[in-house]
Design an enzyme around this catalytic site. Structure first.
Site, PDB file in Angstrom:
ATOM      1  CD  GLU A   1      -8.990  -2.890  -0.349  1.00 60.75           C
ATOM      2  OE1 GLU A   1      -9.234  -2.644   0.700  1.00 60.75           O
ATOM      3  OE2 GLU A   1      -7.365  -3.686  -0.921  1.00 60.75           O
TER       4      GLU A   1
ATOM      5  CG  ASP B   1      -1.379  -1.337   1.538  1.00 52.17           C
ATOM      6  OD1 ASP B   1      -1.572  -1.693   2.021  1.00 52.17           O
ATOM      7  OD2 ASP B   1      -2.041  -1.815   0.864  1.00 52.17           O
TER       8      ASP B   1
ATOM      9  CG  HIS C   1      -3.390   0.201  -1.965  1.00 48.88           C
ATOM     10  ND1 HIS C   1      -4.130   0.319  -0.409  1.00 48.88           N
ATOM     11  CD2 HIS C   1      -3.328   1.480  -1.539  1.00 48.88           C
ATOM     12  CE1 HIS C   1      -5.093   1.250  -0.179  1.00 48.88           C
ATOM     13  NE2 HIS C   1      -3.932   1.925  -0.513  1.00 48.88           N
TER      14      HIS C   1
HETATM   15  O1  AHR Z   1      -2.629  -3.622   3.244  1.00 48.43           O
HETATM   16  C1  AHR Z   1      -4.263  -3.691   4.061  1.00 48.43           C
HETATM   17  C2  AHR Z   1      -5.493  -2.888   4.374  1.00 48.43           C
HETATM   18  O2  AHR Z   1      -5.262  -4.220   2.794  1.00 48.43           O
HETATM   19  C3  AHR Z   1      -4.961  -2.378   2.501  1.00 48.43           C
HETATM   20  O3  AHR Z   1      -5.816  -1.068   3.916  1.00 48.43           O
HETATM   21  C4  AHR Z   1      -6.599  -2.377   1.724  1.00 48.43           C
HETATM   22  O4  AHR Z   1      -5.875  -1.721   0.742  1.00 48.43           O
HETATM   23  C5  AHR Z   1      -5.840  -3.333   1.760  1.00 48.43           C
HETATM   24  O5  AHR Z   1      -6.685  -4.718   1.391  1.00 48.43           O
END
Ligand code: AHR
Length: 486
Positions: free
Chosen positions: A219, A54, A283
């Site tokens: 997300e 991320d 991410h």
């Molecule tokens: O890596 C932790 C979480 O996992 C992140 O916040 C999210 O984007 C993913 O699903």
């Protein structure tokens, strides 16, 4: 070996002559054109596990600032003037939160202050998004805690938030669960960088098949703006599988809080590439090169289809381009064996040098033109060929990564050895301590001490013949450990 090397020497001499002649013929002014020193190239992962999922990577005033998920209470930051130096940049704790399992920190500059948005779980409460504000205009802090963003009713779960600046206003886009059970993208208005002035409204749900693999998820959204257009790129499908990927919305005008103001591109814009060994890329964040001419992406990915949301996800970095229609073209995730030139405009403080041993008067040499990891390093009669060009890139604290001009590989303490007599080899540049050498120059001669072994680069057994070995030995100050670097 010596015979082979002698043949190589003949080849070198011929190539050297050919290079000079070509230079005279090809160069318009009759002088061999100077070959620019290779920039600090790198291979991915730009940042290895474990604090490498991320990622948010920001370029500011010629330095990169990197934050990523740590799974602890800490927010740690790496700083480097080059992408190649990120790997070996030390992790600095910029803030210790009151929660745990910190996820997906986002770093953003707003009105000459820096803000860090991240999610943590506080004891017994849902995971929510917290905010820090810097004291000045330094991304490295120090930071003050500014509280929790009130994004969803009943102090509801909210993660992966980031800021959108649009039409002179601030918005916060994030991921949360809808009453229909779908983890979706939301957007909320902000009255200031640490206050949401209303709960979020949903602008995207994981409804398309490619958004629902291994789990229906939207997300990790990140705004990308160019030429008056605003794209909201985001991660889709579940991170616990190889089909995690990037999709994209575009703002079409009107109230940014209304779902109707956003349209979704029907296909993903970045996804797994099995041939390149890259799975679950997502991410991400975008940043510009130091000279502002290039747009790059930082994202995480796994190297196996069986890996998931844990600490195997490493950060990869690569340049993007733009389609004729003005949309971003992210290409495909490159393999970890692809050597990439660093972003344009990096302060290239890499210098080229020969390393001549004071005792043997021979030069450090990529023996027999090796190019494979594990290639030998020896001494040979000094010449002007790339096999004896070494590129020294500072990695902090007076340590340098030292890459060969022919192989592109780095001077490496083989197998993390620590005993006197340990072998020195060339290996894929990885920024680890075994490839970091502390240079200390006294009266024109330099010792090179390996950061892992703490041993000196040594002309083994005080040899003097071309092809003589180079090892690591307890530092003695003798002439066979003194090198003329220049
Ligand atoms: O890596 C932790 C979480 O996992 C992140 O916040 C999210 O984007 C993913 O699903």
């Amino acid at each position: 070996m010596l015979f082979a090397h002698r043949r190589a020497t003949v080849w070198r001499a011929m190539s050297f002559v050919a290079a000079v002649v070509a230079g005279l013929i090809l160069s318009p002014i009759g002088q061999p054109q100077a070959v620019a020193a290779p920039g600090p190239s790198f291979t991915n992962p730009a940042v290895p596990a474990p604090n490498s999922a991320d990622p948010t990577l920001v370029q500011f005033n010629g330095n990169y600032y990197y934050v990523a998920t740590t799974w602890t209470s800490d927010i740690v930051m790496r700083r480097s003037s080059t992408i190649a130096g990120l790997r070996s940049a030390p992790e600095q704790v910029v803030f210790r939160s009151a929660g745990d399992t910190m996820w997906a920190p986002h770093l953003e500059q707003i009105n000459n202050r820096w803000y860090l948005y991240y999610s943590v779980e506080l004891a017994g409460a849902p995971r929510r998004t917290h905010v820090l504000e810097s004291a000045g205009n330094d991304p490295a802090g120090p930071y003050t805690y500014r509280g929790i963003l009130n994004l969803m009713p009943n102090n509801g779960w909210a993660i992966d938030g980031a800021v959108l600046k649009l039409n002179g206003a601030l918005y916060f886009h994030f991921s949360a669960f809808h009453s229909d059970g779908l983890q979706s993208l939301y957007i909320a208005p902000m009255s200031n960088p640490y206050t949401a002035s209303a709960f979020g409204t949903r602008i995207s749900a994981p409804t398309l098949a490619w958004e629902r693999q291994d789990g229906a998820v939207n997300e990790g959204s990140f705004a990308l703006q160019r030429g008056g257009r605003t794209f909201l790129t985001y991660s889709a499908s579940h991170c616990n599988g190889p089909n995690y990927k990037l999709g994209m919305l575009e703002y079409r005008g009107g109230n940014p809080l209304a779902a109707a103001s956003w349209s979704k591109f029907s296909n993903p814009i970045f996804q797994r590439n099995d041939a390149n060994g890259v799975f679950g890329p997502g991410h991400h964040s975008f940043f510009t090169s130091p000279d502002g001419t290039e747009t790059w992406i930082a994202y995480h990915a796994n190297s196996s289809a069986s890996q998931g949301c844990g600490t195997t996800r490493t950060t990869r970095v690569q340049k993007i381009s733009w389609n004729a229609d003005g949309t971003p073209n992210l290409g495909v995730p490159v393999s970890t064996s692809t050597v990439l030139a660093g972003p344009s405009g990096e302060v290239n403080n890499t210098r080229r040098a020969h390393l001549r041993n004071q005792h043997s008067n021979l030069c450090l040499d990529d023996y027999n033109f090796g190019t494979a990891p594990g290639a030998e390093v020896r001494q040979w009669t000094c010449n002007d060929l790339p096999v004896q060009d070494w590129y020294l890139t500072p990695v902090g604290d007076n340590y340098y990564a030292i890459a060969n001009g022919h192989s592109g590989l780095c001077l490496d303490n083989k197998d993390f050895a620590t005993a006197p007599g340990s072998v020195v080899q060339q290996w894929t540049c990885n920024g680890l301590a075994v490839q970091q050498w502390r240079l200390t120059t006294t009266n024109g001669t330099t010792t090179l001490v390996n950061r892992h072994s703490n041993l000196c680069l040594d002309n083994y057994n005080f040899a003097t013949a071309p092809g003589s070995e180079v090892r690591q030995w307890t530092c003695t100050g003798a002439a066979n450990q003194q090198w003329i670097v220049g």
